[in-house]
Design a protein around this motif. Structure first.
Motif, mmCIF file in Angstrom:
data_model
loop_
_atom_site.group_PDB
_atom_site.id
_atom_site.type_symbol
_atom_site.label_atom_id
_atom_site.label_comp_id
_atom_site.label_asym_id
_atom_site.label_seq_id
_atom_site.Cartn_x
_atom_site.Cartn_y
_atom_site.Cartn_z
ATOM 1 N N HIS A 41 20.610 124.256 -33.531
ATOM 2 C CA HIS A 41 19.837 123.157 -34.088
ATOM 3 C C HIS A 41 20.074 123.038 -35.591
ATOM 4 O O HIS A 41 20.501 123.984 -36.236
ATOM 5 C CB HIS A 41 18.339 123.358 -33.816
ATOM 6 C CG HIS A 41 17.787 124.548 -34.542
ATOM 7 N ND1 HIS A 41 17.950 125.825 -34.075
ATOM 8 C CD2 HIS A 41 17.118 124.647 -35.710
ATOM 9 C CE1 HIS A 41 17.376 126.674 -34.917
ATOM 10 N NE2 HIS A 41 16.873 125.987 -35.918
ATOM 11 N N ASP A 42 19.786 121.875 -36.120
ATOM 12 C CA ASP A 42 19.860 121.632 -37.551
ATOM 13 C C ASP A 42 19.097 120.351 -37.840
ATOM 14 O O ASP A 42 18.845 119.546 -36.944
ATOM 15 C CB ASP A 42 21.302 121.497 -38.031
ATOM 16 C CG ASP A 42 21.427 121.633 -39.549
ATOM 17 O OD1 ASP A 42 20.488 122.149 -40.189
ATOM 18 O OD2 ASP A 42 22.468 121.238 -40.088
ATOM 19 N N GLN A 43 18.741 120.181 -39.099
ATOM 20 C CA GLN A 43 18.138 118.931 -39.531
ATOM 21 C C GLN A 43 19.153 118.266 -40.451
ATOM 22 O O GLN A 43 19.212 118.560 -41.637
ATOM 23 C CB GLN A 43 16.821 119.150 -40.248
ATOM 24 C CG GLN A 43 16.146 117.842 -40.594
ATOM 25 C CD GLN A 43 14.707 118.039 -40.991
ATOM 26 O OE1 GLN A 43 14.124 119.079 -40.793
ATOM 27 N NE2 GLN A 43 14.116 117.003 -41.546
ATOM 28 N N ALA A 49 14.247 114.354 -38.120
ATOM 29 C CA ALA A 49 13.835 115.427 -37.227
ATOM 30 C C ALA A 49 15.020 116.325 -36.896
ATOM 31 O O ALA A 49 16.183 115.931 -36.993
ATOM 32 C CB ALA A 49 13.249 114.838 -35.950
ATOM 33 N N GLU A 50 14.689 117.513 -36.483
ATOM 34 C CA GLU A 50 15.690 118.485 -36.052
ATOM 35 C C GLU A 50 16.484 117.936 -34.873
ATOM 36 O O GLU A 50 15.944 117.240 -34.017
ATOM 37 C CB GLU A 50 14.933 119.750 -35.635
ATOM 38 C CG GLU A 50 15.765 120.946 -35.452
ATOM 39 C CD GLU A 50 14.878 122.165 -35.205
ATOM 40 O OE1 GLU A 50 14.623 122.467 -34.029
ATOM 41 O OE2 GLU A 50 14.450 122.783 -36.187
ATOM 42 N N ARG A 51 17.788 118.280 -34.835
ATOM 43 C CA ARG A 51 18.647 117.813 -33.745
ATOM 44 C C ARG A 51 19.374 118.997 -33.137
ATOM 45 O O ARG A 51 19.647 119.989 -33.795
ATOM 46 C CB ARG A 51 19.653 116.796 -34.270
ATOM 47 C CG ARG A 51 18.958 115.510 -34.696
ATOM 48 C CD ARG A 51 19.871 114.536 -35.340
ATOM 49 N NE ARG A 51 20.908 114.066 -34.433
ATOM 50 C CZ ARG A 51 21.948 113.357 -34.847
ATOM 51 N NH1 ARG A 51 22.089 113.040 -36.111
ATOM 52 N NH2 ARG A 51 22.854 112.951 -33.990
ATOM 53 N N THR A 52 19.737 118.850 -31.869
ATOM 54 C CA THR A 52 20.453 119.902 -31.153
ATOM 55 C C THR A 52 21.928 119.876 -31.530
ATOM 56 O O THR A 52 22.582 118.840 -31.448
ATOM 57 C CB THR A 52 20.291 119.714 -29.635
ATOM 58 O OG1 THR A 52 18.896 119.768 -29.320
ATOM 59 C CG2 THR A 52 21.020 120.801 -28.873
#
Length: 146
Positions: A41-43, A49-52
């Motif tokens: 994950h990271d933003q 929002a955080e993303r996969t």
């Protein structure tokens, strides 16, 4: 013997054991190892929002090896630090793959922690290695570009 035992950028998988062995020695009383792994994950900068994350691709400037060696030597110059080893991956990495391994051997733990922190901070700030992260939705984003 040189205090910087390993300083390289490679496409090959990294080994904590190799770097641990490289910094061990009779004057070393404390060893600190930092391992950076690809997380899921990271933003990203363009999102709220955080993303996969699905994977990362690291690219290095032709002078990145030279700059990595310079920051390794700076960490090795800290009083009490005896040995330093650092490797950073380039190419395609999947979730869980090791991206960077740093090992610092010092007379005492305080110097080992200081050397390791300085090395990773300087690597992130000044070694021209960039990553392109690919998200689960197929969108990709470059991180760390000048």
């Amino acid at each position: 013997m040189e205090p910087v035992r390993i300083s390289r950028i490679t496409e090959q998988p990294l080994s904590v054991d190799r770097l641990l062995a490289a910094v061990s020695g009779p004057r070393v009383g404390g060893i600190v190892i930092f391992v950076g792994a690809v997380r899921d994950h990271d933003q990203p900068a363009a999102a709220d929002a955080e993303r996969t994350v699905r994977s990362l691709d690291y690219t290095a400037h032709p002078l990145a090896d030279q700059r990595l060696d310079e920051v390794a030597k700076q960490a090795a110059a800290i009083d009490g630090v005896q040995t330093v080893a650092v490797e950073h991956r380039v190419g395609h990495l999947d979730i869980g793959d090791l991206a960077v391994v740093i090992a610092v051997g010092a007379e005492h733990r305080g110097e080992a922690f200081a050397g390791c922190r300085q090395l990773i901070d300087e690597l992130k700030a000044g070694v021209p290695i960039w990553k392109e992260q690919t998200f689960a939705d197929g969108v990709s984003e470059w991180v760390g570009l000048p």
